[in-house]
Enzyme design. Structure first.
Site, PDB file in Angstrom:
ATOM      1  CG  ASP A  47      11.079  32.831  20.580  1.00 53.55           C
ATOM      2  OD1 ASP A  47      11.845  33.733  20.983  1.00 53.55           O
ATOM      3  OD2 ASP A  47      10.868  31.777  21.207  1.00 53.55           O
ATOM      4  CG  LEU A  97      40.832  31.692  39.079  1.00 52.90           C
ATOM      5  CD1 LEU A  97      39.353  31.927  39.375  1.00 52.90           C
ATOM      6  CD2 LEU A  97      41.608  32.983  39.225  1.00 52.90           C
ATOM      7  CD  GLU A 126      33.242  38.078  38.337  1.00 59.43           C
ATOM      8  OE1 GLU A 126      33.569  37.116  37.596  1.00 59.43           O
ATOM      9  OE2 GLU A 126      33.766  39.198  38.257  1.00 59.43           O
ATOM     10  CE  LYS A 128      36.271  27.400  39.581  1.00 54.72           C
ATOM     11  NZ  LYS A 128      35.879  26.274  38.699  1.00 54.72           N
ATOM     12  CG  ASP A 130      31.127  22.583  36.130  1.00 54.31           C
ATOM     13  OD1 ASP A 130      32.276  22.623  35.675  1.00 54.31           O
ATOM     14  OD2 ASP A 130      30.618  21.559  36.617  1.00 54.31           O
ATOM     15  NE  ARG A 149      42.885  28.232  31.731  1.00 58.05           N
ATOM     16  CZ  ARG A 149      43.954  27.521  32.086  1.00 58.05           C
ATOM     17  NH1 ARG A 149      44.158  26.346  31.525  1.00 58.05           N
ATOM     18  NH2 ARG A 149      44.803  27.976  32.993  1.00 58.05           N
ATOM     19  CD  GLU A 192      34.048  28.571  32.172  1.00 60.11           C
ATOM     20  OE1 GLU A 192      34.396  27.402  32.394  1.00 60.11           O
ATOM     21  OE2 GLU A 192      34.831  29.535  32.254  1.00 60.11           O
ATOM     22  CE1 TYR A 244      35.893  34.545  33.683  1.00 61.38           C
ATOM     23  CE2 TYR A 244      33.719  33.606  33.280  1.00 61.38           C
ATOM     24  CZ  TYR A 244      35.092  33.462  33.361  1.00 61.38           C
ATOM     25  OH  TYR A 244      35.666  32.241  33.106  1.00 61.38           O
ATOM     26  CE  LYS A 308      37.162  37.328  38.314  1.00 60.68           C
ATOM     27  NZ  LYS A 308      36.648  37.694  36.973  1.00 60.68           N
ATOM     28  CE  LYS A 332      35.951  23.819  42.329  1.00 61.65           C
ATOM     29  NZ  LYS A 332      37.023  22.901  41.931  1.00 61.65           N
ATOM     30  CB  CYS A 426      29.923 -16.532  40.130  1.00 61.58           C
ATOM     31  SG  CYS A 426      30.252 -15.378  38.783  1.00 61.58           S
ATOM     32  CB  CYS A 429      30.283 -18.824  35.663  1.00 57.92           C
ATOM     33  SG  CYS A 429      31.221 -18.713  37.204  1.00 57.92           S
ATOM     34  CB  CYS A 444      33.849 -15.907  40.630  1.00 57.82           C
ATOM     35  SG  CYS A 444      33.545 -17.246  39.454  1.00 57.82           S
ATOM     36  CB  CYS A 449      33.992 -16.526  35.519  1.00 57.09           C
ATOM     37  SG  CYS A 449      32.733 -15.308  35.923  1.00 57.09           S
TER      38      CYS A 449
END
Length: 712
Positions: A47, A97, A126, A128, A130, A149, A192, A244, A308, A332, A426, A429, A444, A449
């Site tokens: 770095d 998709l 591949e 997916k 998120d 998109r 993504e 991708y 795919k 999924k 409650c 109150c 209640c 309240c």
């Protein structure tokens, strides 16, 4: 790692006295180091060494501005903040998709695909990711545009922000340009944008330390960071990409998805290494099972596997449906489940006095966000699941959204753990809690309240009701504590000064209270003013009348197009309205019989809040009478919610349903339409686009909108 490349060693002696040559050499070395770091995960510079080269390049470009190039690594951040996010029309539509919700559905899709082409073929698997979808366009190898998109046809221009993302090449590498069908042609690649888990945790920790709200999950953090108006903020958010796809495979010489991934690597893009070329459906299934087991150990969030067809020629043969490619599917993952400690069961008082037990959990990361609380619905549910304080419980996200306690791990139950019981009074109150005969909920019974008052105020401001943007729980609670607001009519007496001077409950470094401020105050006043124009149906829903939800509010507004007329209606008149039974009618009459409630409504009317709804009257021709519509997906172009679109259809006489059947007249499919779209296609129910919907609402009838009629 610190050695010079062959290029540097050969040219180092000759470039010292030639700034242009040195600048070119530095750019090439920095681009090479970035490629090795991001695309190959094999850094060639530390770095510190990388930063040293960047500093030298910046100094040379500052001394010789005539050599500054937009594709230089130093130009990833612009110094200006201006109007951004102009609309960008994609050269090729960015499709969503279709989903396979379990492995059996995935197997069925692969079987259908092989049947359609008539022979075996390879599949590429591949991860997916998120994150947030992105499109990057290169001309003659140089990045010229980046777009979100959007609705798949039109996105937002986020070029300035994407230039700050370090693993996005500003210029394609020579090996990638060699793979173009035409070196000067335009290439639009897709992928993504995501935020690594560690970066997300650090971002939220910093927000919390500064007294600010964090993001719900890494996906939201990535999307929010990508849409910052100042690119320097985006640069500081540690975003990354996986690329991708390509919009038009004819732009490159690659003949398959597998070859495309290699070409993307050659270009310098960050390509996920966790991909596999599968010869059989069995190999695809095995890959999905392996990934599901290790998803939690990955440094970024995934929610499935994309499968795919490998060959581009077969992809072209299979083509597309109205919303998705036939040659790809997203498998999924089932909802992620975690175990954690149930530290306590508390109760929450709702706007109608309903008492809801809430599980207070040891915070646990589930399906992309941290879960610390989950509703237990009612006492019967607590006893049915037999969860007790001190239990180790199983938690998941229902639909990957709502936290849910599935039940206890009985083997880990501590000794002495007792069944939970509803408190007798409650917590807000101190009034008695009662359970009416035939009801699951305890309530209640006090009308004074404080907790009910807060919930009623929040409900009025919520998106489904009056939609006062920005009026969240923290601000409302402070308004109540400071006695600026006691009921919903008080919102409309607030001044910008009232809000600007509202204490937030936090202090600055000097220990002085931090106030809401004029900027937020002005936005809230504008949102309050805008809420005055909401429909009568939303006003009725916002009032929090017991048993009156969104649909009932619409039915009441349609039958009684003014508040005055509704307030004077008898139980018998109300009960005659379609969908309004005796119990609801009694509740409405009781609500309007209360003088305090009537006074609040009169004050709302004097403030200019809608008390009559022309859309509910008889002036609108009932051209859609007897026709049932189902809405699915998001209405992106119009900005309407499905509820708002449904209300407009109902005003024309239509019925709006939540489920598709053979009797459904039309399904209106917005962006990311789901299973309702698929069922409509299977049943032969006509599917309308958002454009069709807007044309229908504008024209006033199916015939005038050019939509074939259908009785249902």
């Amino acid at each position: 790692m610190e050695q010079l490349t062959a290029f540097d060693a050969a040219t180092a002696a000759s470039v010292v006295s030639d700034p242009k040559t040195r600048i070119d050499a530095l750019r090439k070395e920095i681009e090479h180091a970035s490629y090795c770091y991001y695309a190959l995960d094999a850094p060639v510079l530390s770095d510190a060494a990388f930063d040293s080269l960047m500093r030298e390049l910046r100094e040379l470009e500052a001394a010789h501005p005539e050599f500054i190039d937009p594709s230089s690594p130093t130009q990833r951040v612009g110094g200006y903040v201006g109007e951004q996010f102009a609309p960008v029309r994609h050269a090729q539509r960015m499709y969503s998709l279709d989903n396979a919700m379990d492995l059996d559905e995935l197997d069925a899709w692969m079987e259908r695909t092989l049947d359609a082409i008539g022979h075996d073929t390879q599949f590429v698997c591949e991860l997916k990711i998120d994150g947030s979808s992105i499109s990057l366009t290169y001309e003659s190898g140089v990045l010229v545009r980046a777009a979100t998109r959007g609705d798949g046809v039109t996105g937002e221009d986020v070029t300035a922000n994407m230039r700050t993302v370090r693993d996005v090449p500003l210029r394609l590498r020579d090996a990638g340009i060699a793979g173009l069908a035409n070196a000067d042609a335009m290439a639009e690649v897709r992928g993504e944008v995501y935020m690594p888990k560690k970066s997300f945790d650090a971002l939220n920790a910093a927000a919390e330390a500064n007294g600010k709200a964090g993001f719900a999950n890494p996906r939201n953090a990535a999307a929010g960071s990508l849409r910052q108006k100042d690119p320097k903020i985006t640069q500081g958010r540690d975003l990354a990409t996986f690329i991708y796809a390509i919009a038009d495979e004819r732009a490159i010489t690659a003949q398959s998805q597998w070859e495309l991934l290699q070409w993307l690597r050659d270009c310098g893009f960050h390509v996920n290494p966790d991909v596999e070329l599968c010869d059989t459906p069995q190999q695809v299934r095995a890959f999905c099972e392996r990934v599901a087991e290790k998803r939690g150990s990955l440094p970024y969030d995934i929610d499935g596997v994309v499968v795919k067809v490998n060959s581009f020629s077969i992809q072209r043969e299979l083509g597309f449906t109205a919303k998705a490619p036939r040659w790809a599917i997203a498998y999924k993952f089932p909802p992620e489940e975690k175990t954690t400690l149930l530290r306590d069961i508390t109760v929450q008082v709702g706007r109608t006095g309903a008492i809801t037990p809430v599980a207070e959990l040891e915070p646990v990361h589930v399906a992309g966000s941290t879960v610390a609380r989950a509703t237990l619905h009612n006492l019967d549910e607590v006893h049915r699941k037999d969860v007790r304080v001190g239990d180790t419980v199983i938690v998941r996200k229902a639909g990957d959204v709502i936290p849910e306690v599935l039940g206890p791990v009985l083997a880990l139950r501590p000794e002495g753990a007792l069944p939970w019981q509803m408190p007798e009074t409650c917590p807000s109150c101190g009034s008695p809690i009662v359970r009416e005969e035939g009801e699951a909920a305890f309530r209640c019974i006090s009308i004074d309240c404080p907790a009910q008052s807060l919930e009623r105020l929040l409900h009025w401001a919520s998106r489904g009701a009056m939609d006062i943007d920005g009026m969240g729980e923290e601000i409302v609670a402070r308004l109540v504590e400071s006695e600026r607001v006691r009921d919903v009519a008080d919102y409309y007496n607030l001044t910008e000064y009232d809000l600007a001077t509202l204490e937030t409950g936090r202090t600055n470094k000097e220990g002085e209270p931090i106030h809401l401020g004029s900027t937020i105050a002005a936005k809230l006043i504008a949102a309050i003013e805008a809420s005055k124009g909401r429909s009568l149906a939303r006003v009725l829903f916002g009032l929090g009348i017991r048993h009156v939800g969104k649909t009932t509010g619409e039915q009441l507004a349609a039958a009684f197009p003014s508040m005055e007329r509704l307030m004077s209606a008898s139980e018998g008149e109300l009960a005659q309205v379609d969908g309004i039974g005796g119990v609801i009618a009694q509740s409405i009459v009781a609500f309007f019989a209360n003088e305090d409630n009537r006074e609040v409504i009169h004050r709302l009317g004097r403030a200019g809040v809608t008390m009559e709804d022309a859309a509910a009257g008889d002036d609108i021709p009932q051209t859609l009478a007897g026709i049932t519509f189902v809405l699915t997906g998001s209405l992106v172009q119009s900005g309407m919610t499905r509820d708002e679109a449904g209300a407009r259809l109902k005003a024309m006489g239509a019925k709006v349903s939540g489920s598709v059947s053979k009797k459904t007249g039309y399904v209106i499919a917005g962006e990311a339409a789901g299973s309702k779209y698929d069922k409509a296609v299977a049943l032969g129910v006509p599917v309308l686009s958002e454009d069709d919907l807007l044309r229908l609402l504008d024209a006033g009838s199916l015939e005038a909108a050019g939509i074939p009629g259908r009785e249902a």
